[in-house]
Design a protein around this motif. Structure first.
Motif, short mmCIF file in Angstrom:
data_model
loop_
_atom_site.label_atom_id
_atom_site.label_comp_id
_atom_site.label_asym_id
_atom_site.label_seq_id
_atom_site.Cartn_x
_atom_site.Cartn_y
_atom_site.Cartn_z
N VAL A 202 0.86 -1.19 0.00
CA VAL A 202 0.00 0.00 0.00
C VAL A 202 0.90 1.24 0.00
CG1 VAL A 202 -1.76 1.31 1.25
CG2 VAL A 202 -1.85 -1.20 1.23
N ASP A 203 0.67 2.12 -0.96
CA ASP A 203 1.47 3.35 -1.03
C ASP A 203 1.22 4.22 0.20
OD1 ASP A 203 3.03 5.32 -2.94
OD2 ASP A 203 1.33 6.45 -2.09
N LYS A 204 2.28 4.90 0.68
CA LYS A 204 2.19 5.72 1.89
C LYS A 204 1.11 6.78 1.76
CE LYS A 204 4.94 8.77 4.89
NZ LYS A 204 4.11 9.96 4.69
N ASP A 205 1.08 7.49 0.62
CA ASP A 205 0.08 8.56 0.44
C ASP A 205 -1.34 7.99 0.38
OD1 ASP A 205 2.04 10.49 0.42
OD2 ASP A 205 2.24 10.49 -1.77
N VAL A 206 -1.46 6.83 -0.26
CA VAL A 206 -2.77 6.17 -0.33
C VAL A 206 -3.23 5.78 1.07
CG1 VAL A 206 -4.01 4.11 -1.13
CG2 VAL A 206 -2.45 5.32 -2.68
N PHE A 207 -2.31 5.24 1.84
CA PHE A 207 -2.61 4.85 3.22
C PHE A 207 -3.10 6.06 4.02
CE2 PHE A 207 -1.07 4.74 7.63
CZ PHE A 207 -1.77 3.64 8.12
N GLU A 208 -2.38 7.17 3.92
CA GLU A 208 -2.74 8.39 4.66
C GLU A 208 -4.12 8.88 4.25
OE1 GLU A 208 -1.25 9.67 7.14
OE2 GLU A 208 0.62 8.54 7.09
N ASP A 209 -4.42 8.82 2.94
CA ASP A 209 -5.73 9.28 2.46
C ASP A 209 -6.86 8.41 3.02
OD1 ASP A 209 -4.67 11.35 1.03
OD2 ASP A 209 -4.66 10.29 -0.90
N ILE A 210 -6.63 7.09 3.07
CA ILE A 210 -7.66 6.18 3.58
C ILE A 210 -7.88 6.41 5.07
CG2 ILE A 210 -8.20 3.77 4.07
CD1 ILE A 210 -6.83 3.04 1.43
N ILE A 211 -6.79 6.50 5.83
CA ILE A 211 -6.89 6.68 7.27
C ILE A 211 -7.50 8.02 7.63
CG2 ILE A 211 -5.53 6.98 9.39
CD1 ILE A 211 -5.81 4.09 8.53
N ASN A 212 -7.15 9.06 6.86
CA ASN A 212 -7.65 10.41 7.15
C ASN A 212 -9.05 10.67 6.59
OD1 ASN A 212 -5.28 11.14 8.47
ND2 ASN A 212 -4.28 11.76 6.56
N THR B 106 -9.66 11.23 3.40
CA THR B 106 -9.58 12.18 2.28
C THR B 106 -9.57 11.47 0.93
OG1 THR B 106 -7.16 12.19 2.51
CG2 THR B 106 -8.41 13.94 3.63
N ALA B 107 -9.49 10.13 0.93
CA ALA B 107 -9.51 9.40 -0.34
C ALA B 107 -10.92 9.48 -0.93
CB ALA B 107 -9.11 7.95 -0.10
N LYS B 108 -11.02 10.02 -2.15
CA LYS B 108 -12.34 10.21 -2.76
C LYS B 108 -12.97 8.88 -3.14
CE LYS B 108 -11.68 14.93 -4.45
NZ LYS B 108 -11.72 15.84 -5.61
N GLN B 109 -12.12 7.95 -3.63
CA GLN B 109 -12.62 6.63 -3.99
C GLN B 109 -11.64 5.58 -3.49
OE1 GLN B 109 -13.16 6.90 -8.26
NE2 GLN B 109 -15.22 7.72 -8.04
N PRO B 110 -11.68 5.27 -2.21
CA PRO B 110 -10.74 4.31 -1.63
C PRO B 110 -10.77 2.96 -2.34
CG PRO B 110 -12.01 5.41 0.08
CD PRO B 110 -12.66 5.77 -1.22
N ASN B 111 -9.60 2.41 -2.61
CA ASN B 111 -9.49 1.10 -3.24
C ASN B 111 -9.93 0.03 -2.25
OD1 ASN B 111 -8.07 -1.51 -3.84
ND2 ASN B 111 -7.44 -0.37 -5.65
N LEU B 112 -10.90 -0.78 -2.66
CA LEU B 112 -11.47 -1.78 -1.75
C LEU B 112 -10.41 -2.78 -1.27
CD1 LEU B 112 -13.91 -3.03 -0.33
CD2 LEU B 112 -14.40 -4.32 -2.42
N ILE B 113 -9.53 -3.17 -2.16
CA ILE B 113 -8.50 -4.14 -1.78
C ILE B 113 -7.60 -3.55 -0.69
CG2 ILE B 113 -6.55 -5.52 -2.58
CD1 ILE B 113 -9.28 -6.41 -3.62
N HIS B 114 -7.22 -2.27 -0.86
CA HIS B 114 -6.40 -1.61 0.16
C HIS B 114 -7.15 -1.54 1.49
CE1 HIS B 114 -3.45 -0.90 -2.73
NE2 HIS B 114 -3.77 0.32 -3.15
N VAL B 115 -8.44 -1.23 1.42
CA VAL B 115 -9.25 -1.14 2.64
C VAL B 115 -9.27 -2.48 3.37
CG1 VAL B 115 -11.62 -0.88 3.51
CG2 VAL B 115 -10.71 0.76 1.85
N VAL B 116 -9.47 -3.57 2.62
CA VAL B 116 -9.52 -4.90 3.22
C VAL B 116 -8.17 -5.27 3.85
CG1 VAL B 116 -9.83 -7.37 2.78
CG2 VAL B 116 -11.37 -5.71 1.70
N LYS B 117 -7.08 -4.97 3.14
CA LYS B 117 -5.75 -5.30 3.65
C LYS B 117 -5.42 -4.55 4.94
CE LYS B 117 -3.48 -4.54 -0.24
NZ LYS B 117 -2.38 -4.51 -1.25
N ILE B 118 -5.75 -3.27 4.98
CA ILE B 118 -5.48 -2.48 6.18
C ILE B 118 -6.34 -2.96 7.35
CG2 ILE B 118 -5.59 -0.16 7.19
CD1 ILE B 118 -5.01 0.93 4.35
N ALA B 119 -7.60 -3.28 7.06
CA ALA B 119 -8.50 -3.79 8.10
C ALA B 119 -7.96 -5.10 8.68
CB ALA B 119 -9.90 -4.01 7.53
N GLU B 120 -7.46 -5.97 7.82
CA GLU B 120 -6.89 -7.23 8.29
C GLU B 120 -5.65 -6.97 9.16
OE1 GLU B 120 -7.79 -10.35 8.12
OE2 GLU B 120 -9.67 -9.86 7.10
#
Length: 397
Positions: free
Chosen positions: A46-56, A58-72
């Motif tokens: 997961v890219d650092k900027d993408v991670f920050e956007d999801i956590i904060n 601010t991601a307009k269209q969060p990638n579902l796969i990234h969301v699942v991986k971070i949740a796990e």
């Protein structure tokens, strides 16, 4: 991953009691696992900027796969994680989810184009106004309440028997009307038989006959309402069993006075002889699909009640003699339009002769017959408003 309840999700987003610092939790996890943030994100791909956007948020269209991986990684239920991510989203993004939910609700349940043509919706209504109109009409505060209290009771017992959204609308309107009328008279099958035995002469009184019979039926626990026909539904009538009491809907799909009386007897046959089967499914529609194989028996019952085959054999010789038909109708205690209507049917059924365009001058306007029943015309502001008017008719002293 189970289906997400969007209604509940949106409610929880605005629930201040639901809160978790995702950044802090991530920091705890990397300490627990003994890795750096950079290493953890690299392993997760997961890219650092993408991670920050999801956590904060601010991601307009969060990638579902990234969301699942971070949740796990955080050992959080995916649904709960999505809720927390969305809680941090801006108002615009949350509004877009809400809009998608409303679009789904409308497209799944309503033929917006047909209902707009009917006048139920306005041409200028936006999504919010369309949803508000529906919820206001049926008397619900939210989409979730609509689905739990109106959709589930009707369709939870068996698979829905049709996919026509206009038919759905017609059924739901009738069902909600009966629930709100809430006839307090107990259903008495023996007294219903007595009413049926004595109701035939009332067909002769175009203005008050149907009204009088429906009031008598109400007193023995059978509620009858009239709903205007909706194009494409092909419904002639319906029988519901609600709170262990039979309820009947009449409609004007053929816009003929004798047809309304025929339909009433047809549905009363269902009440008398198909009660248990209908109760299992909540309702039965009398339309072009005889799914329970019970329609012909109900048709025969209604036909034999008003004009059995022997009566047709007698009157067919004199059908063009107005005086003879008039006298025959009086002797049999029915309106003469019923004589012409059943004569037409027998000719088609027995001899394949089409008389459906004949005798129209003997058919009275059906509208005075239903006027006192306060028919549901789809112009009402709410089902409750319509139900109260109907109930007042039946319970007037």
């Amino acid at each position: 991953m189970k289906n997400i309840d969007i209604d509940k999700l949106l409610e929880d987003i605005f629930n201040d009691d639901v809160s978790l610092d995702l950044k802090a939790l991530f920091e705890e996890k990397i300490v627990e696992y003994g890795v750096t943030k950079t290493r953890a994100l690299k392993l997760l791909n997961v890219d650092k900027d993408v991670f920050e956007d999801i956590i904060n948020g601010t991601a307009k269209q969060p990638n579902l796969i990234h969301v699942v991986k971070i949740a796990e990684f955080l050992e959080i239920n995916v649904d709960d994680f999505i809720q927390m991510v969305l809680k941090n989203q801006n108002t615009e993004n949350i509004a877009s989810i809400d809009r998608a939910r409303k679009v789904r609700f409308l497209m799944k349940n309503f033929d917006v184009k047909a209902l707009t043509k009917l006048g139920f919706f306005d041409n200028t209504d936006d999504i919010d106004e369309l949803v508000e109109r529906v919820l206001h009409y049926f008397g619900y505060d939210s989409i979730r309440q609509f689905e739990e209290e109106l959709v589930t009771p009707l369709y939870s017992r068996t698979k829905r028997q049709f996919s026509d959204k206009m038919k759905d609308f017609w059924v739901r309107s009738a069902y909600q009307t009966f629930r709100l009328i809430d006839n307090t008279n107990g259903y008495d099958r023996e007294r219903l038989k007595d009413v049926i035995v004595n109701m035939k002469p009332y067909s002769q009184d175009v203005k008050n006959g149907l009204y009088t019979v429906c009031r008598a039926l109400y007193n023995v626990g059978v509620t009858v309402i009239f709903q205007n026909y909706l194009t494409t539904t092909h419904v002639r009538g319906a029988t519901f069993i609600i709170n262990n009491k039979p309820c009947v809907v009449l409609t004007d799909n053929q816009k003929k006075y004798p047809t309304i009386w025929f339909t009433l007897l047809h549905e009363l046959h269902h009440v008398l002889f198909d009660y248990d089967a209908i109760k299992t499914n909540s309702y039965h529609l009398s339309d072009d699909e005889d799914l329970f194989l019970i329609e012909e028996k109900a048709n025969s019952f209604a036909r034999d009640y008003f004009m059995p085959r022997a009566n047709f054999d007698y009157i067919k010789t004199y059908i063009k003699n107005d005086y003879m038909v008039e006298q025959f109708a009086k002797e049999n205690e029915i309106h003469k339009s019923l004589v012409y209507s059943f004569y037409t049917w027998y000719q088609q059924e027995l001899y394949n002769k089409n008389y459906y365009a004949a005798f129209k001058e003997y058919y009275p306007d059906y509208k005075p017959a239903i006027a006192k029943l306060n028919p549901i015309t789809w112009d009402e502001d709410t089902v409750r408003e319509a139900s109260e008017k109907i109930k007042a008719v039946f319970e007037i002293n």
